[in-house]
Design an enzyme around this catalytic site. Structure first.
Site: not given
Length: 369
Positions: A246, A185, A227, A249, A242, A267, A237, A253, A121, A143
């Site tokens: 993206n 990026e 960032k 993206h 935030r 990527h 987000e 993606h 956990r 993330k």
């Protein structure tokens, strides 16, 4: 060495940017290394360059490094890869108060971070990013995720690292293609929210990719600062701030999915193409001028990054790419917000985009040469 705090509600951690950090890892991590055995997850490419350095630092400090060396590439960020990491961490008897070291690029950071998030956990982890992309983006902000057959990063958790050490020396081992992918990026921060930084990237992008240390230091430090500000404001987000990270993206993606998340399109290359498409679609919608859209494309292309879809030879139409977008994590009540531009340096979330119109737009882009 630059030290950038990531300030979160009730806790914070540091991102340190500088040289020789991996050789000084014991002093940098300090009390975070609480047991003699230190678990480290990496891949074989990174291990070939940096295992001896990390080993030497840990042994000199009285620690015993324990290594899990994975095969390189996006395929490691999978259910099978997660199972392998989890089984190894359990066999190593990692406890909740321990810290796992993630030494590598975005794949290793995302995979190890997710494993740390769910092991017993939640245990601690330290990001040791070795690629430009990981140093300026994926190692900061918490993330973590794996890919599935349905899409990229759809299974994951928010789990912040306890420390990020961005050793600029690690960039000397990267192929130029990886440097370019990471640079996507970097320039993203200028395009989405800082016109002055975009102007700096236009003038200095070749130096960042080409290995000029002062340019790399500035690029990484300023990107992390940007960032960190956004993550501090919107860690999970929920406010939309935030989500601006993206930029590129959603389109990117979809292109990655169409190429099977393979080496055909890294990527960062997908993000670069995605930002060009977002700028051109913003112009199509009348938000920015076509000349500004092509200025974005020109700045991205000047670093050697792709700016057109056609050379990928995707053998699909716009509707097929849109179909990939339907698995996007930002889908909300059946609609997909797009990060678009009101100006270079001013991104926003457009929640009224017609996916049919996006499909028609992409049909046109697929024909460009």
């Amino acid at each position: 060495m630059a030290v950038i705090p990531v300030e979160l509600a009730g806790r914070s951690y540091e991102v340190r940017v500088g040289g020789n950090l991996l050789a000084d890892i014991v002093a940098q991590c300090g009390k975070l290394l609480r047991k003699s055995r230190v678990p480290i997850v990496t891949d074989s490419n990174v291990a070939a360059h940096w295992r001896d350095t990390v080993d030497g630092s840990l042994h000199a400090g009285g620690f015993e490094p324990r290594w899990l060396v994975l095969s390189p590439g996006e395929s490691a960020k999978s259910w099978a890869g997660l199972e392998q990491v989890m089984d190894w961490l359990l066999a190593e008897e990692v406890e909740r108060g321990d810290h796992v070291l993630a030494l590598g690029g975005g794949v290793i950071g995302d995979l190890t971070g997710f494993a740390a998030a769910i092991l017993k956990r939640g245990c601690g982890f330290i990001q040791l990013p070795t690629t430009l992309l990981a140093q300026v983006d994926s190692s900061v902000g918490g993330k973590t995720a794996i890919n599935t057959a349905a899409g990229k990063n759809l299974v994951g958790a928010f789990h912040q690292p306890s420390l990020v050490l961005a050793d600029l020396g690690a960039l000397t081992t990267l192929p130029v293609r990886e440097m370019r992918a990471g640079y996507a990026e970097v320039i993203k921060y200028g395009i989405l929210g800082d016109r002055a930084f975009f102007d700096w990237c236009e003038a200095n992008g070749a130096d960042v990719v080409g290995g000029v240390v002062t340019a790399q230091d500035y690029a990484v430090t300023e990107s992390v600062k940007a960032k960190a500000r956004i993550v501090a404001e919107d860690e999970r987000e929920t406010t939309g701030m935030r989500a601006l990270l993206n930029l590129g993206h959603t389109f990117g993606h979809a292109l990655e999915a169409q190429t099977g998340f393979s080496e055909r399109l890294l990527h960062g290359e997908g993000v670069a193409l995605g930002m060009v498409l977002a700028a051109r679609y913003s112009a199509r919608q009348g938000y920015i001028s076509h000349s500004d859209a092509e200025r974005v494309a020109g700045a991205i292309g000047a670093s050697g990054l792709p700016t057109e879809i056609a050379p990928l030879g995707l053998n699909c139409d716009g509707r097929a790419l849109v179909a990939h977008m339907l698995h996007d994590k930002k889908m909300d009540a059946g609609t997909l917000p797009f990060v678009l531009l009101r100006a270079i340096g001013e991104a926003f979330l457009d929640r009224q985009v017609s996916l049919d119109d996006v499909g028609e737009f992409l049909d046109g882009q697929l024909q460009r040469r």
